[in-house]
Scaffold this active site. Structure first.
Site, PDB file in Angstrom:
ATOM      1  N   ILE A 191      -1.705  -3.384  -4.161  1.00  0.00           N
ATOM      2  CA  ILE A 191      -1.973  -4.630  -4.864  1.00  0.00           C
ATOM      3  C   ILE A 191      -3.230  -5.227  -4.233  1.00  0.00           C
ATOM      4  O   ILE A 191      -3.341  -5.316  -3.014  1.00  0.00           O
ATOM      5  CB  ILE A 191      -0.784  -5.600  -4.729  1.00  0.00           C
ATOM      6  CG1 ILE A 191       0.431  -5.047  -5.479  1.00  0.00           C
ATOM      7  CG2 ILE A 191      -1.150  -6.985  -5.256  1.00  0.00           C
ATOM      8  CD1 ILE A 191       1.715  -5.810  -5.244  1.00  0.00           C
TER       9      ILE A 191
ATOM     10  N   LYS B  21      -3.269  -5.081   5.574  1.00  0.00           N
ATOM     11  CA  LYS B  21      -1.921  -5.541   5.244  1.00  0.00           C
ATOM     12  C   LYS B  21      -0.936  -5.067   6.302  1.00  0.00           C
ATOM     13  O   LYS B  21      -1.174  -4.077   6.992  1.00  0.00           O
ATOM     14  CB  LYS B  21      -1.526  -5.037   3.860  1.00  0.00           C
ATOM     15  CG  LYS B  21      -2.418  -5.618   2.774  1.00  0.00           C
ATOM     16  CD  LYS B  21      -1.997  -5.223   1.394  1.00  0.00           C
ATOM     17  CE  LYS B  21      -2.932  -5.867   0.372  1.00  0.00           C
ATOM     18  NZ  LYS B  21      -2.598  -5.507  -0.988  1.00  0.00           N
TER      19      LYS B  21
ATOM     20  N   PRO C  67       0.833  -1.203   0.000  1.00  0.00           N
ATOM     21  CA  PRO C  67       0.000   0.000   0.000  1.00  0.00           C
ATOM     22  C   PRO C  67       0.872   1.259   0.000  1.00  0.00           C
ATOM     23  O   PRO C  67       1.872   1.332   0.712  1.00  0.00           O
ATOM     24  CB  PRO C  67      -0.802  -0.101   1.296  1.00  0.00           C
ATOM     25  CG  PRO C  67      -0.803  -1.551   1.622  1.00  0.00           C
ATOM     26  CD  PRO C  67       0.544  -2.034   1.166  1.00  0.00           C
TER      27      PRO C  67
END
Length: 115
Positions: free
Chosen positions: A66, A34, A2
């Site tokens: 992602i 994440k 990120p």
């Protein structure tokens, strides 16, 4: 993976920018689910910027990750606008946010790509 980059015409001292980066990093890790070990944040202040013909406080945000699902963007937008309003003094109606779902083959780190 990120990544959040905020550009604003508001000016902050270095200590405040460092604190904002740390808080934004935690926020982004929570939003994406994440590890913060992969989160990168950038605060670019004192940028020549106008919005709607006005030089009042404004922000331009890039939020990339992602696996960023389209269904997450509304929630992320709300959370990031609240953060920018509360922490940086920029109203949500003077903030644009661009979301990008990164293709892991086209995003690199540590000498390789994620794909």
């Amino acid at each position: 993976m990120p990544l959040c980059r905020i550009e604003t015409n508001v000016t902050f001292d270095e200590h405040v920018k460092t604190d904002l980066c740390a808080k934004l990093s935690q926020t982004l890790a929570t939003l994406t689910g994440k590890s913060e070990n992969y989160v990168m944040t950038l605060i670019v202040d004192n940028v020549a910027m106008s919005f709607a013909g006005s030089l009042e406080p404004a922000a331009s945000v890039e939020c990339k990750s992602i696996g960023l699902a389209e269904t997450q963007c509304t929630q992320f937008c709300s959370a990031l606008c609240a953060f920018i309003d509360q922490e940086m003094g920029v109203s949500p109606d003077r903030t644009y946010i661009e979301f990008t779902d990164l293709n892991r083959r086209f995003f690199g780190w540590n000498g390789s790509t994620f794909g």
